[in-house]
Design an enzyme around this catalytic site. Sequence first.
Site, mmCIF file in Angstrom:
data_model
loop_
_atom_site.group_PDB
_atom_site.id
_atom_site.type_symbol
_atom_site.label_atom_id
_atom_site.label_comp_id
_atom_site.label_asym_id
_atom_site.label_seq_id
_atom_site.Cartn_x
_atom_site.Cartn_y
_atom_site.Cartn_z
ATOM 1 N N SER A 229 28.615 78.417 65.587
ATOM 2 C CA SER A 229 27.733 78.602 66.736
ATOM 3 C C SER A 229 28.489 79.208 67.916
ATOM 4 C CB SER A 229 27.090 77.262 67.120
ATOM 5 O OG SER A 229 27.533 76.837 68.378
ATOM 6 N N LYS A 230 27.802 80.109 68.600
ATOM 7 C CA LYS A 230 28.403 80.834 69.714
ATOM 8 C C LYS A 230 28.860 79.850 70.798
ATOM 9 C CE LYS A 230 26.973 84.910 72.378
ATOM 10 N NZ LYS A 230 25.891 85.857 72.591
ATOM 11 N N ARG A 231 28.057 78.821 70.970
ATOM 12 C CA ARG A 231 28.310 77.872 72.047
ATOM 13 C C ARG A 231 29.455 76.906 71.697
ATOM 14 N NH1 ARG A 231 25.860 73.237 73.077
ATOM 15 N NH2 ARG A 231 24.552 73.540 71.258
#
Length: 550
Positions: free
Chosen positions: A294-296
Amino acid sequence: MDNKRLAELLFGDIDKTCEYYEKLYPPRDLPEGAKVTRLGPSPTGFIHLGNLYGALADERLAHTSGGVFYLRIEDTDQKRTVPGAVEMLTDTLSYFGVNFDEGADKNGETGAYGPYRQRERAAIYQTFAKALVEKGLAYPCFCTEEQLAQMRAEQEEKKENFGYYGKWAKHRDFTIEQIEEELKKGKSYVLRFRAPEPRGRYIEVEDAIRGTLRMPENDMDVVLLKSDKIPTYHFAHVVDDHLMRTTHVVRGEEWLATLPVHVQLFEALCWERPIYCHTATLMKIDGGVKRKLSKRKDPELSLEFYKAQGYTPTAVREYLIGVLNSNFEQWRMENAQLPLEEFAFSTEKMSVSGALFDIEKLSDVSKNYIASLDAQTVYDAITAWAKECDREYYQLLTRDKDFSISMISIGRGGDKPRKDISSWKQSKTFYSFFFDELFTIEDHYPANVSREDCISILEGYLSSYNHKDTQSEWFEKIRALGEKQGYAPKPQLYKKDPNAYKGHVGDVSGVIRAAITGRLNSPDVWCISQTLGEKRAGERIKKALEDLKR
Ligand code: GLU
Protein backbone atom coordinates in the site's frame (compact mmCIF):
# COMPACT_ATOMS: atom_id res chain seq x y z
CA MET A 1 -31.63 0.11 -39.20
CA ASP A 2 -29.46 1.79 -41.77
CA ASN A 3 -26.13 1.30 -40.03
CA LYS A 4 -24.19 3.06 -42.71
CA ARG A 5 -26.31 6.17 -42.30
CA LEU A 6 -25.91 6.00 -38.53
CA ALA A 7 -22.14 5.70 -38.88
CA GLU A 8 -22.06 8.83 -41.08
CA LEU A 9 -24.35 10.62 -38.70
CA LEU A 10 -22.06 9.96 -35.75
CA PHE A 11 -18.69 10.06 -37.45
CA GLY A 12 -19.20 12.31 -40.47
CA ASP A 13 -15.82 13.92 -39.91
CA ILE A 14 -13.88 10.66 -40.08
CA ASP A 15 -12.27 10.49 -43.49
CA LYS A 16 -9.87 7.57 -43.12
CA THR A 17 -10.73 3.90 -43.37
CA CYS A 18 -9.72 0.88 -41.32
CA GLU A 19 -7.79 -0.39 -44.33
CA TYR A 20 -5.80 2.84 -44.35
CA TYR A 21 -4.56 2.23 -40.82
CA GLU A 22 -3.96 -1.47 -41.41
CA LYS A 23 -1.67 -0.48 -44.24
CA LEU A 24 -0.03 2.32 -42.29
CA TYR A 25 0.89 -0.08 -39.50
CA PRO A 26 1.86 -3.31 -41.26
CA PRO A 27 2.87 -6.45 -39.35
CA ARG A 28 6.36 -5.96 -37.98
CA ASP A 29 9.29 -7.43 -39.80
CA LEU A 30 10.81 -9.41 -36.96
CA PRO A 31 12.44 -12.83 -36.67
CA GLU A 32 10.26 -15.81 -35.85
CA GLY A 33 9.40 -15.92 -32.16
CA ALA A 34 10.28 -12.28 -31.47
CA LYS A 35 7.91 -10.80 -28.91
CA VAL A 36 6.48 -7.31 -29.04
CA THR A 37 5.52 -6.01 -25.61
CA ARG A 38 4.51 -2.67 -24.23
CA LEU A 39 4.09 -0.72 -21.07
CA GLY A 40 0.90 1.31 -20.96
CA PRO A 41 1.05 3.56 -17.93
CA SER A 42 -1.18 6.51 -17.18
CA PRO A 43 1.00 9.61 -16.86
CA THR A 44 0.18 10.25 -13.23
CA GLY A 45 3.73 11.10 -12.16
CA PHE A 46 3.81 8.21 -9.72
CA ILE A 47 5.65 5.06 -10.61
CA HIS A 48 5.97 2.28 -8.11
CA LEU A 49 7.52 -1.11 -7.58
CA GLY A 50 4.53 -2.84 -9.18
CA ASN A 51 5.12 -0.86 -12.38
CA LEU A 52 8.79 -1.77 -12.40
CA TYR A 53 7.94 -5.41 -11.77
CA GLY A 54 5.55 -5.46 -14.76
CA ALA A 55 7.91 -3.45 -16.94
CA LEU A 56 10.74 -5.88 -16.24
CA ALA A 57 8.61 -8.79 -17.36
CA ASP A 58 7.76 -6.93 -20.59
CA GLU A 59 11.32 -5.87 -21.16
CA ARG A 60 12.79 -9.32 -20.56
CA LEU A 61 10.23 -11.04 -22.81
CA ALA A 62 10.97 -8.65 -25.66
CA HIS A 63 14.71 -8.50 -25.25
CA THR A 64 15.36 -12.19 -24.73
CA SER A 65 13.48 -12.93 -27.96
CA GLY A 66 14.94 -10.27 -30.25
CA GLY A 67 11.65 -8.37 -30.11
CA VAL A 68 10.53 -4.84 -29.33
CA PHE A 69 9.51 -3.19 -26.08
CA TYR A 70 7.67 0.09 -26.44
CA LEU A 71 6.08 2.75 -24.29
CA ARG A 72 2.51 3.81 -24.86
CA ILE A 73 1.09 6.57 -22.73
CA GLU A 74 -2.48 5.86 -21.68
CA ASP A 75 -3.61 9.40 -21.08
CA THR A 76 -7.31 9.06 -21.83
CA ASP A 77 -8.11 10.25 -18.33
CA GLN A 78 -6.94 13.82 -18.52
CA LYS A 79 -7.61 14.50 -14.87
CA ARG A 80 -4.79 12.15 -13.94
CA THR A 81 -2.24 13.57 -16.36
CA VAL A 82 0.72 15.30 -14.76
CA PRO A 83 3.24 17.38 -16.77
CA GLY A 84 6.72 15.85 -16.94
CA ALA A 85 5.38 12.40 -16.10
CA VAL A 86 6.86 10.75 -19.20
CA GLU A 87 10.35 12.00 -18.45
CA MET A 88 10.08 10.95 -14.86
CA LEU A 89 8.84 7.53 -15.89
CA THR A 90 11.50 6.83 -18.49
CA ASP A 91 14.28 8.22 -16.27
CA THR A 92 13.22 6.08 -13.34
CA LEU A 93 12.86 2.92 -15.38
CA SER A 94 16.16 3.58 -17.09
CA TYR A 95 17.82 3.99 -13.68
CA PHE A 96 16.70 0.43 -12.99
CA GLY A 97 18.03 -0.75 -16.35
CA VAL A 98 14.70 -0.92 -18.15
CA ASN A 99 14.91 0.84 -21.51
CA PHE A 100 12.41 1.14 -24.33
CA ASP A 101 13.15 0.54 -28.00
CA GLU A 102 10.29 2.62 -29.26
CA GLY A 103 7.38 4.79 -28.24
CA ALA A 104 6.77 7.94 -26.24
CA ASP A 105 9.75 9.70 -24.72
CA LYS A 106 10.51 13.03 -23.10
CA ASN A 107 11.22 14.69 -26.44
CA GLY A 108 8.23 13.28 -28.28
CA GLU A 109 8.41 9.80 -29.64
CA THR A 110 10.24 7.38 -31.91
CA GLY A 111 8.91 4.49 -33.95
CA ALA A 112 6.66 3.78 -36.90
CA TYR A 113 3.58 2.69 -34.97
CA GLY A 114 2.69 5.98 -33.31
CA PRO A 115 1.33 8.24 -32.15
CA TYR A 116 2.14 6.61 -28.82
CA ARG A 117 -0.01 8.89 -26.70
CA GLN A 118 -3.61 7.80 -26.73
CA ARG A 119 -5.07 11.29 -26.81
CA GLU A 120 -3.30 11.83 -30.12
CA ARG A 121 -4.92 8.69 -31.51
CA ALA A 122 -8.52 9.90 -31.20
CA ALA A 123 -9.18 9.79 -34.95
CA ILE A 124 -7.85 6.21 -35.13
CA TYR A 125 -10.22 4.94 -32.46
CA GLN A 126 -13.10 6.79 -34.05
CA THR A 127 -12.38 5.19 -37.41
CA PHE A 128 -12.70 1.72 -35.92
CA ALA A 129 -15.69 2.77 -33.83
CA LYS A 130 -17.34 3.95 -37.01
CA ALA A 131 -16.67 0.55 -38.59
CA LEU A 132 -18.33 -1.16 -35.66
CA VAL A 133 -21.38 1.07 -36.02
CA GLU A 134 -21.51 0.18 -39.71
CA LYS A 135 -21.54 -3.48 -38.77
CA GLY A 136 -24.31 -2.88 -36.24
CA LEU A 137 -21.94 -3.71 -33.40
CA ALA A 138 -21.93 -0.33 -31.67
CA TYR A 139 -24.61 2.25 -30.96
CA PRO A 140 -25.04 5.57 -29.16
CA CYS A 141 -26.47 5.61 -25.65
CA PHE A 142 -27.97 8.84 -24.39
CA CYS A 143 -28.51 7.82 -20.77
CA THR A 144 -27.69 10.48 -18.26
CA GLU A 145 -25.89 9.81 -14.97
CA GLU A 146 -29.24 10.06 -13.21
CA GLN A 147 -30.86 7.53 -15.50
CA LEU A 148 -28.01 5.10 -14.97
CA ALA A 149 -28.23 5.55 -11.20
CA GLN A 150 -31.95 4.93 -11.33
CA MET A 151 -31.42 1.80 -13.37
CA ARG A 152 -28.94 0.57 -10.83
CA ALA A 153 -31.35 1.17 -7.97
CA GLU A 154 -34.02 -0.78 -9.81
CA GLN A 155 -31.60 -3.63 -10.47
CA GLU A 156 -30.71 -3.69 -6.82
CA GLU A 157 -34.34 -3.84 -5.82
CA LYS A 158 -35.07 -6.66 -8.22
CA LYS A 159 -31.86 -8.45 -7.23
CA GLU A 160 -30.67 -8.50 -10.81
CA ASN A 161 -27.10 -8.10 -12.05
CA PHE A 162 -25.89 -4.53 -12.25
CA GLY A 163 -24.90 -3.00 -15.54
CA TYR A 164 -26.04 -2.03 -18.99
CA TYR A 165 -27.09 -5.23 -20.73
CA GLY A 166 -29.96 -7.12 -22.36
CA LYS A 167 -33.34 -5.69 -21.43
CA TRP A 168 -31.70 -2.92 -19.40
CA ALA A 169 -29.86 -1.61 -22.43
CA LYS A 170 -32.27 1.22 -23.03
CA HIS A 171 -30.89 2.60 -26.26
CA ARG A 172 -29.79 -0.64 -27.83
CA ASP A 173 -32.73 -0.73 -30.19
CA PHE A 174 -33.33 2.93 -30.78
CA THR A 175 -34.37 3.62 -34.34
CA ILE A 176 -32.36 5.96 -36.48
CA GLU A 177 -35.15 8.50 -36.19
CA GLN A 178 -35.05 8.37 -32.41
CA ILE A 179 -31.28 8.76 -32.48
CA GLU A 180 -31.51 11.70 -34.88
CA GLU A 181 -34.01 13.34 -32.63
CA GLU A 182 -31.77 13.03 -29.57
CA LEU A 183 -28.83 14.37 -31.54
CA LYS A 184 -30.89 17.30 -32.76
CA LYS A 185 -31.64 18.14 -29.15
CA GLY A 186 -27.91 18.34 -28.66
CA LYS A 187 -27.91 15.41 -26.26
CA SER A 188 -24.53 14.00 -25.47
CA TYR A 189 -23.97 10.28 -25.81
CA VAL A 190 -21.46 7.53 -25.29
CA LEU A 191 -20.83 4.84 -27.86
CA ARG A 192 -21.58 1.36 -26.58
CA PHE A 193 -20.61 -2.04 -27.83
CA ARG A 194 -23.50 -4.33 -28.78
CA ALA A 195 -22.56 -7.49 -26.88
CA PRO A 196 -23.55 -10.73 -28.62
CA GLU A 197 -26.83 -12.27 -27.48
CA PRO A 198 -26.09 -13.98 -24.18
CA ARG A 199 -26.29 -17.75 -24.40
CA GLY A 200 -24.84 -18.55 -21.02
CA ARG A 201 -21.67 -19.68 -22.71
CA TYR A 202 -18.19 -19.91 -21.32
CA ILE A 203 -15.16 -18.79 -23.21
CA GLU A 204 -11.68 -20.23 -23.00
CA VAL A 205 -8.58 -18.11 -23.28
CA GLU A 206 -4.99 -19.31 -23.11
CA ASP A 207 -3.01 -17.17 -20.72
CA ALA A 208 0.76 -17.58 -21.00
CA ILE A 209 1.14 -17.41 -17.23
CA ARG A 210 -2.08 -18.99 -16.02
CA GLY A 211 -2.83 -21.61 -18.64
CA THR A 212 -6.40 -22.06 -19.91
CA LEU A 213 -8.82 -19.58 -18.42
CA ARG A 214 -12.49 -20.48 -18.51
CA MET A 215 -14.83 -17.59 -17.92
CA PRO A 216 -18.43 -16.61 -18.57
CA GLU A 217 -19.02 -14.75 -21.79
CA ASN A 218 -19.56 -11.00 -21.50
CA ASP A 219 -23.11 -9.69 -21.87
CA MET A 220 -22.50 -6.03 -21.01
CA ASP A 221 -22.81 -3.31 -23.60
CA VAL A 222 -19.62 -1.65 -22.42
CA VAL A 223 -18.70 1.91 -23.34
CA LEU A 224 -16.23 2.15 -26.21
CA LEU A 225 -16.07 5.92 -26.60
CA LYS A 226 -16.91 8.36 -23.86
CA SER A 227 -18.99 11.44 -24.54
CA ASP A 228 -15.90 13.35 -25.70
CA LYS A 229 -15.21 10.50 -28.17
CA ILE A 230 -12.12 9.49 -26.24
CA PRO A 231 -11.98 5.70 -25.80
CA THR A 232 -12.24 3.68 -22.64
CA TYR A 233 -9.38 1.38 -21.69
CA HIS A 234 -11.19 -1.60 -23.23
CA PHE A 235 -11.47 -0.14 -26.68
CA ALA A 236 -8.12 1.64 -26.70
CA HIS A 237 -6.30 -1.51 -25.58
CA VAL A 238 -7.80 -3.58 -28.39
CA VAL A 239 -7.21 -1.02 -31.14
CA ASP A 240 -3.72 -0.11 -29.98
CA ASP A 241 -2.40 -3.57 -29.33
CA HIS A 242 -3.66 -4.65 -32.72
CA LEU A 243 -2.30 -1.70 -34.69
CA MET A 244 0.97 -1.55 -32.78
CA ARG A 245 1.32 -5.26 -33.45
CA THR A 246 1.79 -6.25 -29.83
CA THR A 247 2.31 -10.00 -29.52
CA HIS A 248 2.17 -10.29 -25.71
CA VAL A 249 -0.01 -8.20 -23.43
CA VAL A 250 1.56 -8.34 -19.98
CA ARG A 251 -0.73 -6.67 -17.49
CA GLY A 252 -1.93 -6.97 -13.92
CA GLU A 253 -4.44 -9.57 -12.85
CA GLU A 254 -6.98 -6.82 -12.15
CA TRP A 255 -7.74 -6.95 -15.89
CA LEU A 256 -8.85 -10.59 -15.80
CA ALA A 257 -12.42 -9.59 -14.98
CA THR A 258 -12.85 -7.65 -18.21
CA LEU A 259 -10.93 -10.06 -20.41
CA PRO A 260 -14.20 -11.48 -21.86
CA VAL A 261 -15.01 -7.97 -23.11
CA HIS A 262 -11.64 -7.72 -24.82
CA VAL A 263 -12.08 -11.15 -26.38
CA GLN A 264 -15.41 -10.08 -27.89
CA LEU A 265 -13.95 -6.84 -29.18
CA PHE A 266 -11.15 -8.66 -30.97
CA GLU A 267 -13.77 -10.95 -32.49
CA ALA A 268 -16.00 -8.06 -33.50
CA LEU A 269 -13.11 -6.43 -35.32
CA CYS A 270 -12.01 -9.78 -36.83
CA TRP A 271 -8.52 -9.46 -35.40
CA GLU A 272 -6.20 -12.06 -34.00
CA ARG A 273 -5.72 -11.66 -30.27
CA PRO A 274 -2.32 -11.08 -28.72
CA ILE A 275 -1.19 -13.56 -26.09
CA TYR A 276 -2.34 -12.43 -22.67
CA CYS A 277 -0.04 -12.68 -19.68
CA HIS A 278 -1.80 -11.65 -16.48
CA THR A 279 0.76 -11.11 -13.75
CA ALA A 280 0.16 -11.75 -10.06
CA THR A 281 -0.15 -8.72 -7.81
CA LEU A 282 2.84 -7.94 -5.62
CA MET A 283 2.04 -8.79 -2.02
CA LYS A 284 3.85 -8.70 1.28
CA ILE A 285 3.50 -10.56 4.53
CA ASP A 286 2.45 -8.21 7.28
CA GLY A 287 1.94 -9.63 10.74
CA GLY A 288 1.59 -13.11 9.26
CA VAL A 289 -1.05 -11.99 6.74
CA LYS A 290 -0.55 -11.63 2.99
CA ARG A 291 -1.68 -8.28 1.67
CA LYS A 292 -1.21 -5.91 -1.23
CA LEU A 293 1.52 -3.31 -0.92
CA SER A 294 0.00 0.00 0.00
CA LYS A 295 1.15 3.48 -0.93
CA ARG A 296 0.32 4.75 2.53
CA LYS A 297 1.77 1.98 4.66
CA ASP A 298 4.76 0.73 2.68
CA PRO A 299 7.57 3.12 1.78
CA GLU A 300 9.15 0.29 -0.21
CA LEU A 301 6.37 0.58 -2.79
CA SER A 302 7.85 3.84 -4.02
CA LEU A 303 10.86 3.53 -6.29
CA GLU A 304 12.38 6.61 -4.68
CA PHE A 305 12.86 4.49 -1.60
CA TYR A 306 15.46 2.32 -3.34
CA LYS A 307 17.41 5.33 -4.53
CA ALA A 308 17.31 6.97 -1.12
CA GLN A 309 18.46 3.78 0.61
CA GLY A 310 21.17 3.25 -1.98
CA TYR A 311 20.03 -0.15 -3.19
CA THR A 312 21.83 -0.75 -6.44
CA PRO A 313 19.50 -0.82 -9.44
CA THR A 314 21.09 -4.11 -10.47
CA ALA A 315 20.26 -5.73 -7.14
CA VAL A 316 16.66 -4.52 -7.37
CA ARG A 317 16.44 -5.96 -10.88
CA GLU A 318 18.01 -9.24 -9.83
CA TYR A 319 15.60 -9.49 -6.96
CA LEU A 320 12.51 -8.71 -9.02
CA ILE A 321 13.51 -11.18 -11.73
CA GLY A 322 13.71 -13.76 -8.94
CA VAL A 323 10.18 -12.85 -7.85
CA LEU A 324 8.96 -13.04 -11.44
CA ASN A 325 10.65 -16.29 -12.42
CA SER A 326 10.81 -19.09 -9.87
CA ASN A 327 13.83 -20.76 -11.49
CA PHE A 328 16.01 -17.65 -11.47
CA GLU A 329 17.55 -18.23 -8.06
CA GLN A 330 18.79 -21.68 -9.04
CA TRP A 331 20.18 -20.31 -12.29
CA ARG A 332 21.95 -17.54 -10.42
CA MET A 333 23.58 -20.05 -8.07
CA GLU A 334 24.85 -22.04 -11.00
CA ASN A 335 25.88 -18.98 -13.01
CA ALA A 336 27.17 -16.51 -10.46
CA GLN A 337 29.29 -14.64 -12.98
CA LEU A 338 26.89 -14.33 -15.90
CA PRO A 339 25.00 -11.13 -16.54
CA LEU A 340 21.30 -11.26 -15.74
CA GLU A 341 20.55 -10.71 -19.44
CA GLU A 342 21.60 -14.26 -20.20
CA PHE A 343 18.89 -15.81 -18.08
CA ALA A 344 16.11 -17.33 -20.22
CA PHE A 345 13.17 -15.41 -18.82
CA SER A 346 9.81 -17.07 -19.47
CA THR A 347 6.13 -16.61 -18.75
CA GLU A 348 5.75 -20.28 -17.75
CA LYS A 349 7.86 -19.74 -14.66
CA MET A 350 5.78 -16.84 -13.43
CA SER A 351 3.69 -17.17 -10.32
CA VAL A 352 -0.08 -17.31 -10.59
CA SER A 353 -1.00 -16.44 -7.04
CA GLY A 354 0.28 -13.27 -5.37
CA ALA A 355 3.98 -12.65 -5.85
CA LEU A 356 5.66 -12.04 -2.51
CA PHE A 357 7.84 -9.03 -1.97
CA ASP A 358 10.26 -9.36 0.91
CA ILE A 359 12.71 -6.59 1.67
CA GLU A 360 14.93 -8.95 3.68
CA LYS A 361 15.27 -11.12 0.63
CA LEU A 362 16.11 -8.09 -1.47
CA SER A 363 18.85 -7.26 1.04
CA ASP A 364 20.27 -10.77 0.71
CA VAL A 365 20.27 -10.58 -3.07
CA SER A 366 21.88 -7.20 -2.81
CA LYS A 367 24.57 -8.46 -0.42
CA ASN A 368 25.46 -11.21 -2.85
CA TYR A 369 25.63 -8.79 -5.70
CA ILE A 370 27.72 -6.18 -3.88
CA ALA A 371 30.05 -8.94 -2.65
CA SER A 372 30.82 -9.74 -6.28
CA LEU A 373 32.03 -6.20 -7.05
CA ASP A 374 35.60 -4.95 -6.72
CA ALA A 375 36.54 -2.30 -4.18
CA GLN A 376 36.98 0.52 -6.67
CA THR A 377 33.52 -0.09 -8.14
CA VAL A 378 31.97 -0.12 -4.69
CA TYR A 379 33.86 3.01 -3.70
CA ASP A 380 32.66 4.84 -6.81
CA ALA A 381 29.07 3.76 -6.24
CA ILE A 382 28.98 4.64 -2.55
CA THR A 383 30.55 8.03 -3.06
CA ALA A 384 28.18 8.81 -5.95
CA TRP A 385 25.25 7.89 -3.73
CA ALA A 386 26.60 9.71 -0.67
CA LYS A 387 27.30 12.85 -2.67
CA GLU A 388 23.58 13.14 -3.27
CA CYS A 389 22.11 11.59 -0.17
CA ASP A 390 24.57 11.89 2.72
CA ARG A 391 27.10 14.72 2.64
CA GLU A 392 28.73 13.77 5.93
CA TYR A 393 29.45 10.26 4.70
CA TYR A 394 30.67 11.65 1.39
CA GLN A 395 33.21 13.90 3.15
CA LEU A 396 34.47 11.02 5.26
CA LEU A 397 34.79 8.66 2.32
CA THR A 398 36.62 11.10 0.07
CA ARG A 399 38.90 12.63 2.74
CA ASP A 400 41.41 9.82 2.19
CA LYS A 401 40.51 7.73 -0.81
CA ASP A 402 43.23 5.11 -0.27
CA PHE A 403 42.02 4.56 3.23
CA SER A 404 38.42 4.10 2.04
CA ILE A 405 39.45 1.69 -0.69
CA SER A 406 41.49 -0.30 1.80
CA MET A 407 38.48 -0.42 4.13
CA ILE A 408 36.18 -1.57 1.34
CA SER A 409 38.73 -4.16 0.21
CA ILE A 410 38.60 -6.06 3.49
CA GLY A 411 37.05 -9.48 2.95
CA ARG A 412 36.43 -8.78 -0.73
CA GLY A 413 37.48 -11.13 -3.53
CA GLY A 414 38.44 -14.78 -3.22
CA ASP A 415 36.07 -17.74 -3.18
CA LYS A 416 34.12 -16.67 -0.15
CA PRO A 417 33.83 -12.91 -0.10
CA ARG A 418 32.16 -11.32 2.92
CA LYS A 419 28.54 -10.28 2.43
CA ASP A 420 28.26 -7.32 4.75
CA ILE A 421 26.79 -4.60 2.57
CA SER A 422 23.20 -4.60 1.41
CA SER A 423 22.79 -0.93 0.48
CA TRP A 424 24.93 2.18 0.40
CA LYS A 425 23.01 3.64 3.29
CA GLN A 426 23.57 0.52 5.38
CA SER A 427 27.27 0.60 4.42
CA LYS A 428 27.64 3.74 6.52
CA THR A 429 26.37 1.91 9.58
CA PHE A 430 28.59 -1.01 8.77
CA TYR A 431 31.78 0.97 8.11
CA SER A 432 31.15 3.53 10.85
CA PHE A 433 33.90 2.21 13.17
CA PHE A 434 36.54 3.08 10.60
CA PHE A 435 35.83 6.75 11.14
CA ASP A 436 36.57 8.27 14.53
CA GLU A 437 33.70 10.71 14.00
CA LEU A 438 31.22 7.82 13.76
CA PHE A 439 32.86 5.29 16.05
CA THR A 440 30.65 4.13 18.92
CA ILE A 441 30.79 1.24 21.36
CA GLU A 442 27.98 -1.05 20.26
CA ASP A 443 28.80 -4.27 22.07
CA HIS A 444 30.20 -5.19 25.46
CA TYR A 445 33.25 -7.39 25.86
CA PRO A 446 32.58 -11.13 25.67
CA ALA A 447 30.47 -12.02 28.70
CA ASN A 448 32.76 -14.78 29.94
CA VAL A 449 35.84 -12.54 30.12
CA SER A 450 36.26 -10.62 33.36
CA ARG A 451 37.18 -6.97 33.43
CA GLU A 452 40.61 -7.87 34.87
CA ASP A 453 41.19 -10.31 32.03
CA CYS A 454 40.10 -7.72 29.47
CA ILE A 455 42.67 -5.36 30.91
CA SER A 456 45.49 -7.87 30.92
CA ILE A 457 44.60 -9.12 27.41
CA LEU A 458 44.64 -5.59 26.02
CA GLU A 459 47.82 -4.66 27.87
CA GLY A 460 49.52 -7.84 26.70
CA TYR A 461 48.32 -7.24 23.16
CA LEU A 462 49.58 -3.68 23.12
CA SER A 463 53.02 -4.56 24.42
CA SER A 464 53.56 -7.45 22.00
CA TYR A 465 51.96 -5.75 18.98
CA ASN A 466 54.09 -5.35 15.90
CA HIS A 467 52.38 -3.71 12.97
CA LYS A 468 54.64 -5.63 10.59
CA ASP A 469 53.45 -9.02 11.81
CA THR A 470 51.77 -11.14 9.17
CA GLN A 471 48.21 -12.25 9.80
CA SER A 472 49.35 -15.64 11.09
CA GLU A 473 52.12 -14.20 13.26
CA TRP A 474 49.59 -11.84 14.74
CA PHE A 475 47.15 -14.64 15.45
CA GLU A 476 49.82 -16.86 17.02
CA LYS A 477 50.59 -14.04 19.43
CA ILE A 478 46.95 -13.81 20.42
CA ARG A 479 46.81 -17.54 20.99
CA ALA A 480 49.84 -17.40 23.23
CA LEU A 481 48.51 -14.34 25.05
CA GLY A 482 45.24 -16.09 25.75
CA GLU A 483 46.84 -19.32 26.82
CA LYS A 484 48.86 -17.46 29.43
CA GLN A 485 45.59 -16.11 30.83
CA GLY A 486 43.89 -19.50 30.85
CA TYR A 487 42.05 -19.41 27.50
CA ALA A 488 42.23 -22.45 25.21
CA PRO A 489 44.31 -21.75 22.07
CA LYS A 490 41.70 -23.56 19.96
CA PRO A 491 37.90 -23.61 20.35
CA GLN A 492 37.87 -27.42 19.98
CA LEU A 493 40.11 -27.81 23.03
CA TYR A 494 37.74 -25.71 25.04
CA LYS A 495 34.73 -27.67 23.84
CA LYS A 496 36.35 -30.95 24.85
CA ASP A 497 37.16 -29.81 28.33
CA PRO A 498 35.33 -26.60 29.23
CA ASN A 499 36.26 -26.82 32.89
CA ALA A 500 39.96 -26.61 32.14
CA TYR A 501 39.72 -23.12 30.60
CA LYS A 502 38.06 -19.74 31.10
CA GLY A 503 37.19 -19.62 27.42
CA HIS A 504 39.05 -19.87 24.15
CA VAL A 505 41.05 -17.83 21.67
CA GLY A 506 37.84 -16.52 20.09
CA ASP A 507 37.03 -14.75 23.36
CA VAL A 508 40.51 -13.27 23.51
CA SER A 509 40.32 -11.92 19.98
CA GLY A 510 36.77 -10.80 20.83
CA VAL A 511 38.18 -8.51 23.50
CA ILE A 512 40.60 -6.99 21.00
CA ARG A 513 37.86 -6.78 18.39
CA ALA A 514 35.52 -5.02 20.80
CA ALA A 515 38.22 -2.53 21.76
CA ILE A 516 39.10 -1.68 18.15
CA THR A 517 35.69 -1.82 16.47
CA GLY A 518 33.25 -1.40 19.35
CA ARG A 519 31.59 -4.63 18.18
CA LEU A 520 31.79 -8.34 18.70
CA ASN A 521 31.14 -9.03 15.04
CA SER A 522 33.36 -7.51 12.40
CA PRO A 523 35.65 -8.48 9.57
CA ASP A 524 39.13 -9.71 10.37
CA VAL A 525 40.75 -7.62 13.13
CA TRP A 526 44.23 -7.90 11.69
CA CYS A 527 42.96 -6.49 8.36
CA ILE A 528 41.10 -3.73 10.16
CA SER A 529 44.23 -2.81 12.12
CA GLN A 530 46.28 -2.71 8.95
CA THR A 531 43.74 -0.32 7.43
CA LEU A 532 43.42 1.87 10.50
CA GLY A 533 47.20 2.01 10.83
CA GLU A 534 49.36 1.36 13.88
CA LYS A 535 48.67 4.67 15.52
CA ARG A 536 44.89 4.68 15.32
CA ALA A 537 44.52 1.00 16.18
CA GLY A 538 46.80 1.55 19.18
CA GLU A 539 44.82 4.57 20.29
CA ARG A 540 41.60 2.57 20.25
CA ILE A 541 43.18 -0.04 22.56
CA LYS A 542 44.54 2.65 24.88
CA LYS A 543 41.17 4.37 25.05
CA ALA A 544 39.49 1.03 25.80
CA LEU A 545 41.98 0.40 28.60
CA GLU A 546 41.29 3.83 30.07
CA ASP A 547 37.58 3.10 30.07
CA LEU A 548 38.07 -0.33 31.61
CA LYS A 549 40.20 1.07 34.41
CA ARG A 550 37.82 3.89 35.22
N1 GLU B 1 -3.17 1.89 -18.42
C1 GLU B 1 -3.35 0.55 -17.92
C2 GLU B 1 -2.93 0.53 -16.48
O1 GLU B 1 -2.20 1.38 -16.06
C3 GLU B 1 -2.53 -0.41 -18.73
C4 GLU B 1 -2.94 -1.82 -18.58
C5 GLU B 1 -2.31 -2.64 -19.68
O2 GLU B 1 -1.09 -2.83 -19.62
O3 GLU B 1 -3.02 -3.06 -20.58
O4 GLU B 1 -3.34 -0.33 -15.73
